[in-house]
Design an enzyme around this catalytic site. Structure first.
Site, PDB file in Angstrom:
ATOM      1  N   CYS A 116       0.834  -1.203   0.000  1.00 47.60           N
ATOM      2  CA  CYS A 116       0.000   0.000   0.000  1.00 47.60           C
ATOM      3  C   CYS A 116       0.865   1.249   0.000  1.00 47.60           C
ATOM      4  CB  CYS A 116      -0.933  -0.015   1.214  1.00 47.60           C
ATOM      5  SG  CYS A 116      -2.068   1.383   1.296  1.00 47.60           S
ATOM      6  N   CYS A 127      -6.320  -3.823   6.884  1.00 49.34           N
ATOM      7  CA  CYS A 127      -7.525  -2.991   6.914  1.00 49.34           C
ATOM      8  C   CYS A 127      -8.678  -3.590   6.123  1.00 49.34           C
ATOM      9  CB  CYS A 127      -7.206  -1.582   6.414  1.00 49.34           C
ATOM     10  SG  CYS A 127      -6.701  -1.495   4.679  1.00 49.34           S
TER      11      CYS A 127
END
Length: 362
Positions: free
Chosen positions: A101, A198
């Site tokens: 990410c 997440c």
């Protein structure tokens, strides 16, 4: 400078934005919408991308008196992080989605958009330090607070990205950051840190992968190839795993067994004793250098897991790949993990582990 402050909704990014304002920068807060179907509420330390987090980020920006926007990066996140995570596990490797990410979203897509809009840099709440070397190179170093140091997941950043990044918290311990947030009246001063992936809010990686990939039966075997039991998917296992194997049949010596190898095509998972996990040679691909690539063999240290130990090593770069010789064996190292290379506290770069060699067991 005109700065984008990436605001996750946590205490670190809020204080980082506040410090950027205090430094006299023209700051705009941005929260990244990474999920197409975020949970509306979540308790505890889970991820960093819920609707609750977006609200926390907006309130912090309002308190700082800075503009605030939500940037929809859900498509990029799905393609570059979530799909990569699935593909890596399908191939029998163990990825780090937070590192991916940072590479693909927070310091590529976000930074590219920020620069295109006329901003000079992106500030985040990561714990790392930037220093300018005498030759003008921007060096990334470990944070002062080693318990919070995040240089491992930032080891994918290039020199150009580092030149447009700010890490205002790298010289500060986490307890001081929380105290500063409380002093400023920031509401998330005591909000728990996020630790989990997440996009898997309940932390059940195996269950999430099973839902995405469906049953892919295979067998668990010992080092002699004897079948111990069947399983529903090799993606539920990682190198070095001990818990959850449900073997039933004890080892001859009565000692625990660990996952030694995962063969994704046949779905065969091999287990054995702890000592068989030891490796002293890593072959790594896709290196990313924070500055220039080493021209000669480099005596250094490497970190092989987020918040893992440092290992003394010598690296050799050849034909775009990296060979890492560990001076002392390491255990439970899986293909797909990142090998981040350090010279003292300075991050030299990183590469993805493609294979390991085991130390001969006497």
């Amino acid at each position: 400078m005109r700065i984008i402050a990436a605001m996750s909704g946590g205490v670190d990014s809020a204080v980082a934005a506040a410090r950027a304002v205090d430094a006299g920068h023209d700051v705009t807060g941005v929260h990244l919408a990474l999920s197409r179907n975020p949970r509306s509420y979540r308790s505890g330390a889970r991820g960093c991308c819920s609707i609750e987090d977006a609200g926390d980020a907006r309130r912090a920006a309002d308190q700082l008196g800075i503009p605030f926007y939500v940037w929809d990066m859900s498509e990029e996140f799905a393609d570059d992080v979530v799909e990569d995570f699935i593909a890596e596990y399908t191939a029998g490797r163990t990825p780090n989605p937070c590192l991916r990410c940072n590479e693909k979203i927070k310091f590529a897509a976000v930074l590219d958009r920020a620069l295109a809009l006329g901003f000079d840099a992106v500030a985040t709440g990561h714990y790392a330090q930037l220093e300018t070397a005498p030759d003008g190179t921007i060096e990334m170093h470990r944070a002062i607070d080693m318990g919070k140091d995040q240089s491992y997941v930032l080891g994918v950043l290039t020199q150009d990205q580092l030149a447009h990044s700010l890490f205002p918290l790298g010289d500060t311990a986490k307890d001081i950051v929380r105290a500063e947030a409380a002093r400023r009246g920031i509401q998330v001063a005591q909000k728990p840190d996020s630790h989990d992936i997440c996009f898997i809010p309940d932390g059940d990686n195996a269950g999430w992968l099973a839902d995405k990939l469906g049953p892919r039966p295979g067998t668990i075997v010992d080092e002699d190839g004897d079948v111990l039991r069947e399983h529903d998917g090799a993606y539920a296992f990682t190198i070095g795993q001990r818990r959850g194997l449900r073997l039933g049949i004890p080892a001859d010596d009565g000692k625990p067994r660990f996952v030694l190898d995962i063969e994704p095509v046949s779905g065969t998972v091999t287990v054995g004793p702890r000592e068989a996990l030891a490796v002293d040679m890593l072959e790594c691909i896709k290196p990313l250098w924070c500055g220039s690539a080493p021209e000669d063999d480099l005596d250094c240290t490497v970190q092989l897991r987020a918040h893992g130990d440092e290992h003394r090593a010598t690296i050799c770069v050849s034909d775009g790949d990296v060979r890492v010789e560990l001076h002392d064996p390491a255990s439970g190292i899986a293909p797909g993990q990142a090998c981040v290379i350090y010279a003292g506290t300075r991050v030299v770069g990183s590469a993805t582990i493609s294979s390991t060699s085991r130390v001969a067991v006497s």
